[in-house]
Structure formats: C-alpha cells, structure tokens
Design a protein around this motif. Structure first.
Motif, PDB file in Angstrom:
ATOM      1  N   GLY A 121       0.809  -1.215   0.000  1.00 32.98           N
ATOM      2  CA  GLY A 121       0.000   0.000   0.000  1.00 32.98           C
ATOM      3  C   GLY A 121       0.838   1.259   0.000  1.00 32.98           C
ATOM      4  N   PHE A 122       1.873   1.302   0.837  1.00 31.59           N
ATOM      5  CA  PHE A 122       2.680   2.520   0.959  1.00 31.59           C
ATOM      6  C   PHE A 122       3.603   2.716  -0.239  1.00 31.59           C
ATOM      7  N   LEU A 123       4.348   1.680  -0.631  1.00 31.35           N
ATOM      8  CA  LEU A 123       5.309   1.837  -1.724  1.00 31.35           C
ATOM      9  C   LEU A 123       4.610   2.101  -3.065  1.00 31.35           C
ATOM     10  N   ALA A 124       3.476   1.453  -3.305  1.00 33.06           N
ATOM     11  CA  ALA A 124       2.731   1.723  -4.537  1.00 33.06           C
ATOM     12  C   ALA A 124       2.228   3.158  -4.551  1.00 33.06           C
ATOM     13  N   ALA A 125       1.802   3.670  -3.391  1.00 31.21           N
ATOM     14  CA  ALA A 125       1.352   5.061  -3.313  1.00 31.21           C
ATOM     15  C   ALA A 125       2.511   6.028  -3.553  1.00 31.21           C
ATOM     16  N   VAL A 126       3.679   5.735  -2.980  1.00 35.75           N
ATOM     17  CA  VAL A 126       4.853   6.593  -3.197  1.00 35.75           C
ATOM     18  C   VAL A 126       5.233   6.623  -4.674  1.00 35.75           C
ATOM     19  N   PHE A 127       5.251   5.452  -5.305  1.00 35.13           N
ATOM     20  CA  PHE A 127       5.584   5.374  -6.732  1.00 35.13           C
ATOM     21  C   PHE A 127       4.588   6.174  -7.561  1.00 35.13           C
ATOM     22  N   ALA A 128       3.304   6.030  -7.274  1.00 38.01           N
ATOM     23  CA  ALA A 128       2.279   6.757  -8.023  1.00 38.01           C
ATOM     24  C   ALA A 128       2.410   8.257  -7.815  1.00 38.01           C
ATOM     25  N   VAL A 129       2.689   8.681  -6.583  1.00 40.41           N
ATOM     26  CA  VAL A 129       2.811  10.114  -6.292  1.00 40.41           C
ATOM     27  C   VAL A 129       4.023  10.715  -6.991  1.00 40.41           C
ATOM     28  N   LEU A 130       5.145  10.007  -6.980  1.00 39.79           N
ATOM     29  CA  LEU A 130       6.350  10.528  -7.633  1.00 39.79           C
ATOM     30  C   LEU A 130       6.130  10.704  -9.137  1.00 39.79           C
ATOM     31  N   VAL A 131       5.634   9.657  -9.791  1.00 35.31           N
ATOM     32  CA  VAL A 131       5.421   9.739 -11.236  1.00 35.31           C
ATOM     33  C   VAL A 131       4.316  10.750 -11.562  1.00 35.31           C
ATOM     34  N   GLY A 132       3.213  10.706 -10.826  1.00 38.92           N
ATOM     35  CA  GLY A 132       2.104  11.613 -11.091  1.00 38.92           C
ATOM     36  C   GLY A 132       2.458  13.062 -10.861  1.00 38.92           C
ATOM     37  N   THR A 133       3.263  13.341  -9.831  1.00 37.50           N
ATOM     38  CA  THR A 133       3.658  14.728  -9.554  1.00 37.50           C
ATOM     39  C   THR A 133       4.543  15.278 -10.660  1.00 37.50           C
ATOM     40  N   VAL A 134       5.538  14.509 -11.061  1.00 41.40           N
ATOM     41  CA  VAL A 134       6.464  14.971 -12.102  1.00 41.40           C
ATOM     42  C   VAL A 134       5.717  15.227 -13.416  1.00 41.40           C
ATOM     43  N   LEU A 135       4.945  14.259 -13.863  1.00 37.30           N
ATOM     44  CA  LEU A 135       4.257  14.410 -15.146  1.00 37.30           C
ATOM     45  C   LEU A 135       3.121  15.425 -15.050  1.00 37.30           C
ATOM     46  N   GLY A 136       2.453  15.509 -13.905  1.00 32.52           N
ATOM     47  CA  GLY A 136       1.384  16.488 -13.746  1.00 32.52           C
ATOM     48  C   GLY A 136       1.904  17.914 -13.769  1.00 32.52           C
ATOM     49  N   VAL A 137       3.036  18.156 -13.119  1.00 34.62           N
ATOM     50  CA  VAL A 137       3.634  19.503 -13.126  1.00 34.62           C
ATOM     51  C   VAL A 137       4.104  19.869 -14.530  1.00 34.62           C
ATOM     52  N   ILE A 138       4.728  18.912 -15.218  1.00 32.93           N
ATOM     53  CA  ILE A 138       5.196  19.176 -16.586  1.00 32.93           C
ATOM     54  C   ILE A 138       4.015  19.522 -17.490  1.00 32.93           C
ATOM     55  N   ALA A 139       2.942  18.738 -17.401  1.00 32.94           N
ATOM     56  CA  ALA A 139       1.777  18.979 -18.253  1.00 32.94           C
ATOM     57  C   ALA A 139       1.120  20.312 -17.929  1.00 32.94           C
ATOM     58  N   GLY A 140       0.991  20.634 -16.650  1.00 32.35           N
ATOM     59  CA  GLY A 140       0.302  21.857 -16.267  1.00 32.35           C
ATOM     60  C   GLY A 140       1.119  23.102 -16.500  1.00 32.35           C
ATOM     61  N   TYR A 141       2.431  23.033 -16.316  1.00 30.87           N
ATOM     62  CA  TYR A 141       3.256  24.237 -16.433  1.00 30.87           C
ATOM     63  C   TYR A 141       3.632  24.556 -17.881  1.00 30.87           C
ATOM     64  N   VAL A 190      -2.561  17.147  -9.802  1.00 33.48           N
ATOM     65  CA  VAL A 190      -1.397  18.033  -9.832  1.00 33.48           C
ATOM     66  C   VAL A 190      -1.450  18.928 -11.065  1.00 33.48           C
ATOM     67  N   ARG A 191      -1.856  18.390 -12.194  1.00 35.82           N
ATOM     68  CA  ARG A 191      -1.965  19.208 -13.414  1.00 35.82           C
ATOM     69  C   ARG A 191      -2.959  20.349 -13.216  1.00 35.82           C
ATOM     70  N   GLY A 192      -4.126  20.036 -12.664  1.00 37.35           N
ATOM     71  CA  GLY A 192      -5.126  21.077 -12.442  1.00 37.35           C
ATOM     72  C   GLY A 192      -4.645  22.147 -11.476  1.00 37.35           C
ATOM     73  N   GLN A 193      -3.975  21.739 -10.398  1.00 38.80           N
ATOM     74  CA  GLN A 193      -3.445  22.711  -9.442  1.00 38.80           C
ATOM     75  C   GLN A 193      -2.350  23.568 -10.074  1.00 38.80           C
ATOM     76  N   THR A 194      -1.510  22.930 -10.900  1.00 42.35           N
ATOM     77  CA  THR A 194      -0.432  23.679 -11.544  1.00 42.35           C
ATOM     78  C   THR A 194      -0.981  24.706 -12.529  1.00 42.35           C
ATOM     79  N   LEU A 195      -2.016  24.346 -13.275  1.00 48.58           N
ATOM     80  CA  LEU A 195      -2.638  25.299 -14.193  1.00 48.58           C
ATOM     81  C   LEU A 195      -3.145  26.534 -13.459  1.00 48.58           C
ATOM     82  N   SER A 196      -3.637  26.338 -12.242  1.00 48.95           N
ATOM     83  CA  SER A 196      -4.125  27.464 -11.450  1.00 48.95           C
ATOM     84  C   SER A 196      -2.976  28.267 -10.844  1.00 48.95           C
ATOM     85  N   LEU A 197      -1.976  27.562 -10.309  1.00 48.82           N
ATOM     86  CA  LEU A 197      -0.882  28.242  -9.611  1.00 48.82           C
ATOM     87  C   LEU A 197       0.025  29.022 -10.545  1.00 48.82           C
TER      88      LEU A 197
END
Length: 334
Positions: A129-149, A214-221
C-alpha cells in the motif's frame, strides 16, 4: 510630526505583526505556516486522530512483527496438529481454538497460529500500500507539473496517456502479468517477484489520478501573482517549478496519498484472494480469506479475523485521510 501611540520594542521582529492589548501593551503576533494551521485543525478532529493512532499502531506492529510474535505467538509457518481435531480437521475448542497460547486461534487443517499470520500479513499489506502510493505520487507529480506548467503538445500527450491508463482494467492486467512473470527477476524470487510486480503495477495505474490533480493545481498556480513576479524578476523555469509551485502542491499531494494507501491495500488483498498475490506460505490477509472459504461453516472465526484486520486498517486510513483533507481545505468538506 506626531509620535506613534506605542513604541515598538527594540528586540521585536520587524516582519511580525503588532497587536495592542487592552492594557496598552504591544506584542508580536506570531505567524503560522500552512502546516501548523492544518495541524491545529487536525488536532480538533477526534475521528481523524483515532484513525491516525491506529495507523501508527499498525505500522509499529508491521515493523516489530518478529519481536511481537516471539513474545505473544508462534512462528507463522509452524504446524500445530495437536490443536486440530483429527476427525473434523477444525481447531480444538470454541471460537476457532482461541486460548492463552493462541491469542486468535489456529488455522483449520494445519494448526498455524492465526495471530502470528495476521501480524506478518500486516507487513505485506502496508508495504504494498505505501510503496505503490509513493511510486504513483512521484510519477504523477512529475508528469502532472510538466503537463500543467508547460502546456502545449506536452500537456496533450500526457493527458491522453492518463486517459488511456484510467480506462484500463488494472486488476485483470496484474493477474495476466503475474502468470507470465518468471519466478526469478532482478535477484528476487517467488514472493519477492510478486511483491515487486504488485507495487510497480498498482503504482503505475495509480499515477494518472495524482497526475490529474497536480496538473489542475499547476494550471491554477502558474497564473498567480507570486509566480508572475518571480518570472518578471528573471527567475528560470527550474526556480519557479521547485521554489514556487512544488511547495504549494504539497498539501493536495499529501491528502491524495493518504487516501490512495487504503485503496492499494484493498487491491493487494483482492489479488492475494484470487491467487495472484504473494505465494504461500507467506502470510497475507487476502490469502487467509481465500483459504477460509472452504471451512467458514465449521470455523467462521478464521474468516472473520482477517476480514476484520482489513476492515480496521482501511477504515483507519480513510478516517485519517479525510481528516488530513479537511485540515488542509476546511471549505472543501462543506
């Protein structure tokens, strides 16, 4: 020129706000960070605190499983035929064989200690549960910020990939992948290989959920005044991403991660229940439920105990996650 009504103390912080007490004294108003404000709100939520305490307890149980089993149980893979009725293959005594030596009884047929297997099963569930969540957060944050910014074609490609993964049947894919994965991989074998596959696949199919947020938040920020000010002062993209955007994304990322962990625990339990999780004799709550199907009529406690373990764990994480969400965004819960 008139003098101020009250002189500011010489040792006062010039950046702090000044308040005047009814007696005419001045005092600095201490500023509070977002984390401190959220913690003050979280402390008032008794259900969330209860869930957090249970989560901490479960983590400690998983970490110190060998010590706990040595003190209160028996080795999880040892058979105890003397605790089994030779005619019925069910535990001797009532309530699944619960007694002072076997705190949660024993398994039917083989007599393994249920308490020890529940304790060791917590390691598997929390680890996945924890390691899968960490992996998802790391990948999702990086790609979400790139897409939104950056937007443009990068945003279009990443968004389409997220849409495709969100429509994919995750459970069926993991079951199919487990059946073709070799027994030895990257120096791991047996249960280690299956754990690695579950963590990577669950995390891989979980990152689009994080990426969208993360993408939606980045578009706003990226349109906020402080980002425009940093850009006008000549700040580079790296500075803006890591110093201006990411610190303001910590709150939604933290909230979503706490809510992802119980979902991942349920996914691991479902996979183990279907035989696509860890291999026997490694203890797993879902695997115990699967084994209990054959004997639930004669020994219902063997099904109830791992079911309660899953229920309590998921409920604790959900209560804590809801409390964290409300602490960071109190208006969102109304």
């Amino acid at each position: 020129m008139t003098a101020p009504l009250h002189d500011t103390p010489a040792d006062a912080d010039p950046t702090a706000d000044i308040s005047v007490t009814p007696s005419g004294e001045t005092r600095a108003v201490e500023g509070r960070s977002l984390g401190r404000i959220a913690w003050n709100r979280l402390k008032k939520d008794k259900l969330a605190l209860t869930g957090g305490i249970v989560v901490v307890f479960l983590v400690l149980v998983a970490i110190f499983a060998p010590l706990i089993v040595d003190a209160f149980g028996h080795p999880p893979d040892d058979f105890h035929e003397d605790q089994i009725d030779p005619l019925l293959s069910t535990p001797v005594g009532s309530w699944g064989g619960i007694n002072s030596h076997f705190l949660l009884g024993v398994e039917p047929v083989n007599g393994r200690d249920v308490f020890s297997r529940i304790v060791y099963g917590a390691r598997i569930s929390l680890l996945v549960g924890f390691l899968a969540a960490v992996f998802a957060v790391l990948v999702g944050t990086v790609l979400g910020v790139i897409a939104g910014y950056f937007g443009g074609w990068l945003d279009a490609i990443i968004s389409r990939v997220m849409d495709m993964l969100l429509s994919f049947p995750q459970l069926l894919f993991i079951i199919a992948l487990i059946s073709v994965v070799p027994n030895q991989l990257f120096g791991l074998n047996g249960t280690g290989v299956r754990l690695l596959v579950m963590i990577l696949v669950i995390g891989f199919f979980g990152w689009p959920y994080v990426g969208r947020i993360v993408r939606g938040q980045t578009l706003s920020l990226r349109e906020r005044e402080y980002v425009e000010a940093a850009r006008s002062l000549g700040a580079g993209r790296g500075y803006i991403l890591f110093r201006e955007l990411l610190p303001n994304l910590i709150a939604p990322i933290t909230v979503y991660m706490t809510l992802m962990i119980p979902t991942n625990i349920l996914t691991e339990a479902a996979l183990s229940f279907l035989g696509a999780g860890v291999k026997p004799p490694t203890a797993s709550w879902g695997q115990m439920l699967s084994t209990a199907i054959a004997t639930y009529q004669s020994d219902p406690m063997f099904m109830i105990i791992p079911g309660l373990a899953i229920f309590i764990t998921v409920m604790a994480f959900n209560l804590f996650g809801d409390g964290v969400r409300d602490a960071f965004d109190p208006k969102g819960s109304r």
